[in-house]
Design a protein around this motif. Sequence first.
Motif, PDB file in Angstrom:
ATOM      1  N   UNK A 129       0.831  -1.202   0.000  1.00 15.92           N
ATOM      2  CA  UNK A 129       0.000   0.000   0.000  1.00 15.92           C
ATOM      3  C   UNK A 129       0.868   1.255   0.000  1.00 15.92           C
ATOM      4  N   UNK A 130       0.487   2.224  -0.822  1.00 15.72           N
ATOM      5  CA  UNK A 130       1.194   3.504  -0.882  1.00 15.72           C
ATOM      6  C   UNK A 130       1.207   4.133   0.517  1.00 15.72           C
ATOM      7  N   UNK A 131       2.374   4.591   0.936  1.00 19.19           N
ATOM      8  CA  UNK A 131       2.503   5.238   2.243  1.00 19.19           C
ATOM      9  C   UNK A 131       2.741   4.277   3.389  1.00 19.19           C
ATOM     10  N   UNK A 132       2.628   2.988   3.150  1.00 20.84           N
ATOM     11  CA  UNK A 132       2.908   1.982   4.188  1.00 20.84           C
ATOM     12  C   UNK A 132       4.363   1.550   4.049  1.00 20.84           C
ATOM     13  N   UNK A 133       4.695   0.412   4.621  1.00 19.69           N
ATOM     14  CA  UNK A 133       6.085  -0.030   4.562  1.00 19.69           C
ATOM     15  C   UNK A 133       6.167  -1.548   4.478  1.00 19.69           C
ATOM     16  N   UNK A 138      12.014  -0.910   6.974  1.00 18.89           N
ATOM     17  CA  UNK A 138      11.623   0.498   7.047  1.00 18.89           C
ATOM     18  C   UNK A 138      12.723   1.451   6.600  1.00 18.89           C
ATOM     19  N   UNK A 139      13.994   1.270   7.034  1.00 22.37           N
ATOM     20  CA  UNK A 139      15.047   2.196   6.578  1.00 22.37           C
ATOM     21  C   UNK A 139      15.239   2.176   5.061  1.00 22.37           C
ATOM     22  N   UNK A 140      15.148   1.001   4.450  1.00 18.71           N
ATOM     23  CA  UNK A 140      15.288   0.893   2.997  1.00 18.71           C
ATOM     24  C   UNK A 140      14.125   1.599   2.300  1.00 18.71           C
ATOM     25  N   UNK A 141      12.903   1.362   2.766  1.00 15.08           N
ATOM     26  CA  UNK A 141      11.715   2.002   2.184  1.00 15.08           C
ATOM     27  C   UNK A 141      11.839   3.524   2.314  1.00 15.08           C
ATOM     28  N   UNK A 142      12.224   4.003   3.494  1.00 13.66           N
ATOM     29  CA  UNK A 142      12.344   5.446   3.722  1.00 13.66           C
ATOM     30  C   UNK A 142      13.398   6.083   2.823  1.00 13.66           C
ATOM     31  N   UNK A 143      14.553   5.447   2.694  1.00 12.29           N
ATOM     32  CA  UNK A 143      15.624   6.015   1.868  1.00 12.29           C
ATOM     33  C   UNK A 143      15.226   6.036   0.392  1.00 12.29           C
TER      34      UNK A 143
END
Length: 155
Positions: A129-133, A138-143
């Motif tokens: 889902x867009x905006x989820x992880x 989480x660090x990979x998704x955020x970067x």
Amino acid sequence: MKLLAMTLLIGLLIDRCTESGSEVVSPDTVLIRTGTSFGMCVGYCQYEYVLQGTTVTLTQRTNGDPRQHPAKTCQFTLNAGVQNQLLTLINFRRFSQQPTTIGCPDCADGGAEYIELQVGEEKHRVTFDYGRTIPGFEPLVDLLRQQRTQFKSCN
């Protein structure tokens, strides 16, 4: 007998270290694809980023008539420090154990995101889902989100 036991113990410890931490991956063997899409959208609704080395290739596509909105492709240069950060966050073995779909991507036009890692010939994609992880990543998704924000669109 002691030598065999010691060899097995060392092998087990090495295996456990690579499971819990990041793997050592060469920038030449890693390809990262990430992007977003929205089904009920006008204009450019699909954004795909391919990161290989320090090169980022962005392709923008429409869900509608490609004559009105032809696909656009452009390239950017990724900061070498960011590339190194990404490489330290990759654990392909753990990532490939994730389900290919998490949640209900783009249900009710909520949008979808994906990350695909390719190391050598092996690859695995997770769509969520867009905006989820992706739990545990989480660090990979955020970067990767930061990089998508930095390289928003082709002019």
